[in-house]
Design an enzyme around this catalytic site. Structure first.
Site, PDB file in Angstrom:
ATOM      1  N   HIS A   6     -50.794  69.970  77.926  1.00  0.00           N
ATOM      2  CA  HIS A   6     -49.849  69.192  77.096  1.00  0.00           C
ATOM      3  C   HIS A   6     -50.256  69.113  75.807  1.00  0.00           C
ATOM      4  O   HIS A   6     -51.377  68.903  75.336  1.00  0.00           O
ATOM      5  CB  HIS A   6     -50.141  67.722  77.792  1.00  0.00           C
ATOM      6  CG  HIS A   6     -49.426  66.805  77.036  1.00  0.00           C
ATOM      7  ND1 HIS A   6     -49.964  65.574  76.297  1.00  0.00           N
ATOM      8  CD2 HIS A   6     -47.953  66.395  76.843  1.00  0.00           C
ATOM      9  CE1 HIS A   6     -49.125  64.828  75.859  1.00  0.00           C
ATOM     10  NE2 HIS A   6     -47.852  65.243  76.240  1.00  0.00           N
ATOM     11  N   ARG A   7     -49.188  69.495  74.897  1.00  0.00           N
ATOM     12  CA  ARG A   7     -49.593  69.888  73.404  1.00  0.00           C
ATOM     13  C   ARG A   7     -50.717  70.980  73.196  1.00  0.00           C
ATOM     14  O   ARG A   7     -51.410  70.788  72.326  1.00  0.00           O
ATOM     15  CB  ARG A   7     -49.994  68.413  72.844  1.00  0.00           C
ATOM     16  CG  ARG A   7     -48.848  67.252  72.981  1.00  0.00           C
ATOM     17  CD  ARG A   7     -49.125  66.125  72.083  1.00  0.00           C
ATOM     18  NE  ARG A   7     -48.382  65.017  72.638  1.00  0.00           N
ATOM     19  CZ  ARG A   7     -48.626  63.799  72.226  1.00  0.00           C
ATOM     20  NH1 ARG A   7     -49.549  63.464  71.111  1.00  0.00           N
ATOM     21  NH2 ARG A   7     -48.005  62.883  72.691  1.00  0.00           N
ATOM     22  N   GLU A  33     -47.101  73.049  76.977  1.00  0.00           N
ATOM     23  CA  GLU A  33     -45.984  72.172  76.638  1.00  0.00           C
ATOM     24  C   GLU A  33     -46.237  71.984  75.072  1.00  0.00           C
ATOM     25  O   GLU A  33     -47.476  71.825  74.645  1.00  0.00           O
ATOM     26  CB  GLU A  33     -46.363  70.907  77.623  1.00  0.00           C
ATOM     27  CG  GLU A  33     -45.058  69.992  77.388  1.00  0.00           C
ATOM     28  CD  GLU A  33     -45.516  68.988  76.001  1.00  0.00           C
ATOM     29  OE1 GLU A  33     -44.344  68.092  75.808  1.00  0.00           O
ATOM     30  OE2 GLU A  33     -46.354  68.731  75.551  1.00  0.00           O
ATOM     31  N   ASP A  35     -44.092  70.473  71.334  1.00  0.00           N
ATOM     32  CA  ASP A  35     -42.936  69.513  70.756  1.00  0.00           C
ATOM     33  C   ASP A  35     -42.382  70.177  69.495  1.00  0.00           C
ATOM     34  O   ASP A  35     -43.240  70.731  68.663  1.00  0.00           O
ATOM     35  CB  ASP A  35     -43.573  68.140  70.419  1.00  0.00           C
ATOM     36  CG  ASP A  35     -44.162  67.675  71.650  1.00  0.00           C
ATOM     37  OD1 ASP A  35     -43.621  66.945  72.661  1.00  0.00           O
ATOM     38  OD2 ASP A  35     -45.482  67.309  71.504  1.00  0.00           O
ATOM     39  N   HIS A  48     -45.583  66.991  67.145  1.00  0.00           N
ATOM     40  CA  HIS A  48     -45.137  65.893  67.986  1.00  0.00           C
ATOM     41  C   HIS A  48     -44.242  64.755  67.373  1.00  0.00           C
ATOM     42  O   HIS A  48     -43.067  64.410  67.637  1.00  0.00           O
ATOM     43  CB  HIS A  48     -46.075  65.177  68.844  1.00  0.00           C
ATOM     44  CG  HIS A  48     -45.731  64.239  69.675  1.00  0.00           C
ATOM     45  ND1 HIS A  48     -45.775  62.839  69.138  1.00  0.00           N
ATOM     46  CD2 HIS A  48     -45.658  64.334  70.938  1.00  0.00           C
ATOM     47  CE1 HIS A  48     -45.475  62.081  70.197  1.00  0.00           C
ATOM     48  NE2 HIS A  48     -45.176  62.943  71.470  1.00  0.00           N
ATOM     49  N   GLU A 110     -40.441  70.899  74.401  1.00  0.00           N
ATOM     50  CA  GLU A 110     -39.642  69.424  74.275  1.00  0.00           C
ATOM     51  C   GLU A 110     -39.124  69.422  72.959  1.00  0.00           C
ATOM     52  O   GLU A 110     -39.881  69.261  71.978  1.00  0.00           O
ATOM     53  CB  GLU A 110     -40.872  68.446  74.438  1.00  0.00           C
ATOM     54  CG  GLU A 110     -40.059  67.074  74.640  1.00  0.00           C
ATOM     55  CD  GLU A 110     -40.857  65.796  74.731  1.00  0.00           C
ATOM     56  OE1 GLU A 110     -42.098  65.961  74.998  1.00  0.00           O
ATOM     57  OE2 GLU A 110     -40.279  64.822  74.414  1.00  0.00           O
ATOM     58  N   LYS A 112     -37.740  67.408  70.369  1.00  0.00           N
ATOM     59  CA  LYS A 112     -38.042  66.184  69.938  1.00  0.00           C
ATOM     60  C   LYS A 112     -36.744  65.348  69.101  1.00  0.00           C
ATOM     61  O   LYS A 112     -36.986  65.285  67.900  1.00  0.00           O
ATOM     62  CB  LYS A 112     -39.228  65.794  68.970  1.00  0.00           C
ATOM     63  CG  LYS A 112     -40.359  65.879  69.988  1.00  0.00           C
ATOM     64  CD  LYS A 112     -40.500  64.610  70.672  1.00  0.00           C
ATOM     65  CE  LYS A 112     -41.819  64.620  71.466  1.00  0.00           C
ATOM     66  NZ  LYS A 112     -42.028  63.420  72.660  1.00  0.00           N
ATOM     67  N   ASP A 230     -54.074  66.678  79.122  1.00  0.00           N
ATOM     68  CA  ASP A 230     -54.776  67.281  77.883  1.00  0.00           C
ATOM     69  C   ASP A 230     -55.958  67.896  78.055  1.00  0.00           C
ATOM     70  O   ASP A 230     -56.659  68.424  77.207  1.00  0.00           O
ATOM     71  CB  ASP A 230     -54.897  66.020  77.011  1.00  0.00           C
ATOM     72  CG  ASP A 230     -53.548  64.976  76.935  1.00  0.00           C
ATOM     73  OD1 ASP A 230     -52.781  65.572  76.605  1.00  0.00           O
ATOM     74  OD2 ASP A 230     -54.089  63.852  76.664  1.00  0.00           O
TER      75      ASP A 230
HETATM   76  O1  G3P Z   1     -43.172  66.433  77.956  1.00  0.00           O
HETATM   77  C1  G3P Z   1     -43.610  65.382  78.397  1.00  0.00           C
HETATM   78  C2  G3P Z   1     -44.258  64.537  77.590  1.00  0.00           C
HETATM   79  O2  G3P Z   1     -45.167  65.513  76.661  1.00  0.00           O
HETATM   80  C3  G3P Z   1     -43.472  63.528  76.786  1.00  0.00           C
HETATM   81  O3  G3P Z   1     -44.375  62.549  75.867  1.00  0.00           O
HETATM   82  O4  G3P Z   1     -44.805  61.747  73.612  1.00  0.00           O
HETATM   83  O5  G3P Z   1     -46.389  63.436  74.882  1.00  0.00           O
HETATM   84  O6  G3P Z   1     -44.151  64.342  73.813  1.00  0.00           O
HETATM   85  P1  G3P Z   1     -45.038  63.160  74.839  1.00  0.00           P
HETATM   86 CA    CA Z   2     -44.242  66.245  74.527  1.00  0.00          CA
END
Ligand code: G3P
Ligand code: CA
Length: 237
Positions: A6-7, A33, A35, A48, A110, A112, A230
């Site tokens: 994640h990120r 993942e 953003d 993000h 993702e 945004k 994470d």
């Molecule tokens: O893609 C799922 C998740 O990443 C969404 O929340 O705020 O971490 O981008 P956020």
């Molecule tokens: Ca995200």
């Protein structure tokens, strides 16, 4: 169950940086993942927030920066001094990196665009995915259903995971309207009866953001396809 960082490996490295993506790859993830937002001159960049304030030494909206101005910002020191050389990556840089990796990994992009409507974001993204021939390695997601509908109209088969927070009875119908292959939901959703229904109806489930390995078995029982975390190292041990 696949493991997505994640990120990037954001638990130990500054989120959404090339370093965080490389470290995730080194840990052995199935996907990353990230953003995306867009600069004033139309460059799709990996960050993000709509503003640069939290994760760089700059102030202001991404949309008000030229790409060359954004590149001057330090995107690592907020996390730790030793990461001062990290920059906000252009999405193109990440795609080039993915294309050259020995092992194929997925990129969950993702969009945004649920706060700011970036002009032609979907068109630009799909064009770039085509240029890098990454159609089979990309999953698009967004909380903005209209944007996902637009992406689907632009590409009949690109993988889409519609994003939801919490349990919504409208999640499955919305995913169907988009002709999405997946729903990206939180723990509440994927462990709910709506989550079970989604799987029964042929939708994949990807869950965000899980950092506690104790729930892994539960997620496997719920037939979750991928988990975003994470701390990918803890799930890949
Ligand atoms: O893609 C799922 C998740 O990443 C969404 O929340 O705020 O971490 O981008 P956020
Ligand atoms: Ca995200």
């Amino acid at each position: 169950m696949e493991i997505y960082a994640h990120r990037g490996f954001s638990g130990e490295y500054p989120e959404n940086t090339m370093l965080a993506f490389q470290k995730a790859y080194d840990a052995g993830v199935d996907g990353i993942e990230l953003d995306v937002q867009m600069t004033k001159d139309g460059e799709i960049v990996v960050i993000h927030d709509e503003r640069v304030d939290r994760t760089t030494n700059g102030i202001g909206y991404v949309k008000d920066f030229l790409y060359k101005q954004l590149r001057l910002l330090d995107a690592g020191s907020w996390f730790h001094d030793r990461f001062a050389r990290q920059r906000v990556p252009a999405l193109m840089e990440v795609m080039e990196w993915v294309q050259n990796l020995d092992k194929k990994i997925m990129i969950n992009i993702e969009l945004k665009n649920n706060v700011i409507d970036y002009p032609h974001l979907e068109e630009k993204l799909l064009k770039m995915i085509g240029q890098f021939q990454l159609e089979k390695q990309v999953v698009l997601s967004s909380f903005n259903i209209c944007s996902m509908l637009k992406a689907r109209r632009l590409h009949p088969s690109i993988e889409i995971g519609t994003l939801f927070e919490g349990i919504h009875e409208s999640a499955i119908p919305k995913a169907k309207v988009v002709d999405a292959q997946a729903i990206h939901g939180d723990l509440l959703f994927v462990l709910s009866s709506e989550g079970r229904k989604a799987v029964a109806q042929g939708l994949k489930l990807r869950v965000y953001t899980v950092n506690d390995t104790k729930v892994t078995a539960m997620l496997q029982d719920a037939e979750v396809s991928a988990l975003m975390t994470d701390f990918p190292n803890e799930f890949l041990m």
